[in-house]
Design a protein around this motif. Structure first.
Motif, mmCIF file in Angstrom:
data_model
loop_
_atom_site.group_PDB
_atom_site.id
_atom_site.type_symbol
_atom_site.label_atom_id
_atom_site.label_comp_id
_atom_site.label_asym_id
_atom_site.label_seq_id
_atom_site.Cartn_x
_atom_site.Cartn_y
_atom_site.Cartn_z
ATOM 1 N N CYS A 164 6.508 -6.159 1.899
ATOM 2 C CA CYS A 164 7.644 -5.457 1.294
ATOM 3 C C CYS A 164 8.868 -5.518 2.214
ATOM 4 N N THR A 219 0.710 -3.439 7.537
ATOM 5 C CA THR A 219 0.333 -2.125 7.006
ATOM 6 C C THR A 219 -0.861 -1.565 7.775
ATOM 7 N N VAL A 257 -1.736 -1.944 -9.840
ATOM 8 C CA VAL A 257 -0.727 -1.943 -8.783
ATOM 9 C C VAL A 257 -0.915 -0.681 -7.937
ATOM 10 N N ARG A 301 0.043 2.161 -5.664
ATOM 11 C CA ARG A 301 1.192 2.961 -5.238
ATOM 12 C C ARG A 301 0.681 4.383 -5.007
ATOM 13 N N TYR A 302 0.980 4.918 -3.853
ATOM 14 C CA TYR A 302 0.587 6.306 -3.583
ATOM 15 C C TYR A 302 1.449 6.847 -2.450
ATOM 16 N N GLU A 303 1.312 8.128 -2.170
ATOM 17 C CA GLU A 303 2.096 8.757 -1.111
ATOM 18 C C GLU A 303 1.162 9.422 -0.117
ATOM 19 N N LYS A 310 6.000 6.835 0.874
ATOM 20 C CA LYS A 310 5.475 6.105 -0.276
ATOM 21 C C LYS A 310 4.835 4.803 0.203
ATOM 22 N N ARG A 311 3.627 4.535 -0.296
ATOM 23 C CA ARG A 311 2.881 3.346 0.117
ATOM 24 C C ARG A 311 2.748 2.385 -1.066
ATOM 25 N N LYS A 312 2.629 1.110 -0.730
ATOM 26 C CA LYS A 312 2.465 0.074 -1.756
ATOM 27 C C LYS A 312 1.348 -0.879 -1.338
ATOM 28 N N SER A 369 -0.486 -6.454 -4.724
ATOM 29 C CA SER A 369 -0.269 -5.989 -6.097
ATOM 30 C C SER A 369 1.199 -5.685 -6.347
ATOM 31 N N SER A 370 1.881 -5.087 -5.376
ATOM 32 C CA SER A 370 3.310 -4.808 -5.556
ATOM 33 C C SER A 370 4.144 -6.084 -5.415
ATOM 34 N N ASP A 404 6.452 -6.530 -8.525
ATOM 35 C CA ASP A 404 7.852 -6.157 -8.295
ATOM 36 C C ASP A 404 8.728 -7.254 -7.713
#
Length: 458
Positions: free
Chosen positions: A274, A314, A402, A404-406, A411-413, A417-418, A422
């Motif tokens: 990202c 990550t 996809v 996505r969580y916090e 915020k994490r991706k 998948s992202s 995206d």
């Protein structure tokens, strides 16, 4: 000298599998060594040395490496045979002389499914002593797991305990296994050949190659090492508006790739990280991003490019965690680097990334070169294929949740998948390859009863 003084050997371009080639080479060696007037007992032309190659594999990686072992061993005077540990006649181990084993580890240090029976046998009361066995083990694993290469390590130790002779030290390979595997293979084969006449270590001048036509050229071979630049032609969200889930249907064009797949195979996708996370890392490191660092292949690239396309940024790797513990003297970090804290380490790492440690300890300084040296190389992600090549020729379809969580107020991706959902534009290629998994197939006999289970994003 007559042709009876030569051992015919199939060339590499012969249209046979490694197993078939090994069998035929061994057959030729045996047949010609018994031929009338043969002089094959001279030092210049020794019979091939039998070598059993055993593989334990969950997803097919070790099986592919076993075939590479056979190919190289065939060049060095061995007659290799490849055995899936799930089909290997276990009692045969007591009569083996030369064995090379390549095996993965499943889960938290467990054997892969096809190696469970052998492992139970070796640990049972009827396990034979193996003083005649000469062996070496190559273990494949993932250092993100606490028991990295756990099964390979235990198998290596158990064979030694049963009296087998370790001819070359075990090698533990992480996800980037190419270089350590190649080094192990070269040295293990050399060690096994060391006690034999020098001519058996490589094909002698008395080897007559059967000349066959060259394979058809012109179509590039795409693989994990050389992914195909595919086009993402469909990116469709499957969930209704307002749903908390984000499940996507992706269609990827394979035209011109010559890539084929069967039910049960996976598609490998090489993602990019990202850009927002890369910017945050550069800010935390107090770097511009233009600094020159080593890329994944050793070439010089900018730090920004390295963080975007060359390294995992990550998950927290062990070398980075250890470096942070040493530079901060943080009691918790120091404790987590000690072996045997599996549960505590897993709990600490969940929802926490490299950026979190850098922001928590802003006084810690890393030079760009130091920082990337602590990172792991960016790995492809494998996705189960959800299409049929018969229904959709020239395409491969994926169904992906996809991520996505916090956590910790960030915020994490999901990396890949992202990336697919995206950041892949219509003109940007997606590097892909097919990961063959022969252990996950429908039965060849269509009359065999099946229970079908559909876990996953659906």
């Amino acid at each position: 000298m007559s042709e009876q003084n030569f051992i015919p050997q199939l060339p590499e371009n012969a249209p046979f599998t490694p197993e078939q080639r090994a069998y035929l080479n061994g057959f030729f060696a045996g047949m010609f060594s018994r031929a009338p007037g043969s002089q094959l007992s001279t030092p210049n032309s020794q019979p091939l040395t039998p070598l059993s190659i055993l593989f334990g594999s969950q997803t097919g990686t070790a099986e592919g490496l076993a075939k590479r072992i056979a190919k190289e061993a065939g060049k060095r005077g061995f007659a290799p045979t490849i055995h899936d540990l799930g089909k290997y006649p276990i009692a045969q181990l007591g009569s083996e002389k030369n064995v090379l084993i390549v095996t993965s580890t499943y889960g938290d240090g467990d054997p892969p499914d096809n190696a469970k029976a052998l492992w139970d046998f070796l640990n049972g009361s009827v396990a034979p002593k193996l003083p005649q066995l000469r062996f070496s083990v190559c273990a494949i694993g993932d250092s993100n797991y606490p028991k990295f290469c756990g099964f390979g390590k235990e198998l290596d130790a158990r064979l030694e305990a049963l009296g087998a002779n370790r001819m070359h030290p075990r090698t533990d390979c992480d996800l980037e296994y190419e270089e350590p595997f190649a080094k192990w293979l070269n040295e293990a084969l050399s060690a096994l050949a060391a006690g034999a006449p020098a001519s058996s270590a490589a094909p002698s001048a008395g080897v007559l190659e059967l000349q066959l036509a060259e394979p058809v050229l012109g179509v590039p071979k795409f693989s994990r090492a050389n992914p195909f630049p595919a086009a993402l032609v469909t990116n469709r969200k499957l969930n209704a508006p307002g749903s908390e889930k984000d499940t996507r249907h992706f269609e990827i064009a394979l035209d011109g790739s010559a890539l084929n797949y069967d039910a049960g195979d996976a598609l490998g996708v090489v993602p990019e990280n990202c850009p927002g996370l890369v910017a945050d890392l550069l800010f935390a490191l107090k770097c511009s991003g233009d600094e020159a660092v080593a890329g994944r292949d050793g070439s010089s690239v900018s730090l920004r490019d390295a963080l975007a396309r060359h390294y995992e940024v990550t998950k927290i790797p062990q070398p980075f965690l250890k470096a942070m513990a040493e530079r901060t003297s943080d009691e918790l970090l120091t404790k987590l680097t000690v072996p045997g804290v599996n549960g505590e380490l897993t709990k600490f790492l969940w929802g926490r990334e490299i950026i979190d440690l850098l922001l928590t300890h802003p006084s810690v300084k890393f030079s760009p070169a130091e920082f990337v040296a602590l990172l792991r190389k960016l790995q492809p992600r494998l996705y189960s294929i959800s299409s049929s090549p018969k229904a959709h020729p020239g395409q491969v379809h994926l169904t992906v949740n996809v991520v996505r969580y916090e956590s910790l107020a960030r915020k994490r991706k999901g990396v890949c998948s992202s990336f697919l959902a995206d950041r892949v534009t219509p003109n940007a290629p997606v590097p892909v390859f097919v990961h063959i998994n022969k252990n996950f197939r429908p039965p060849s006999n269509s009359d065999t009863p099946m229970i079908m289970v559909g876990p996953g994003t659906g």
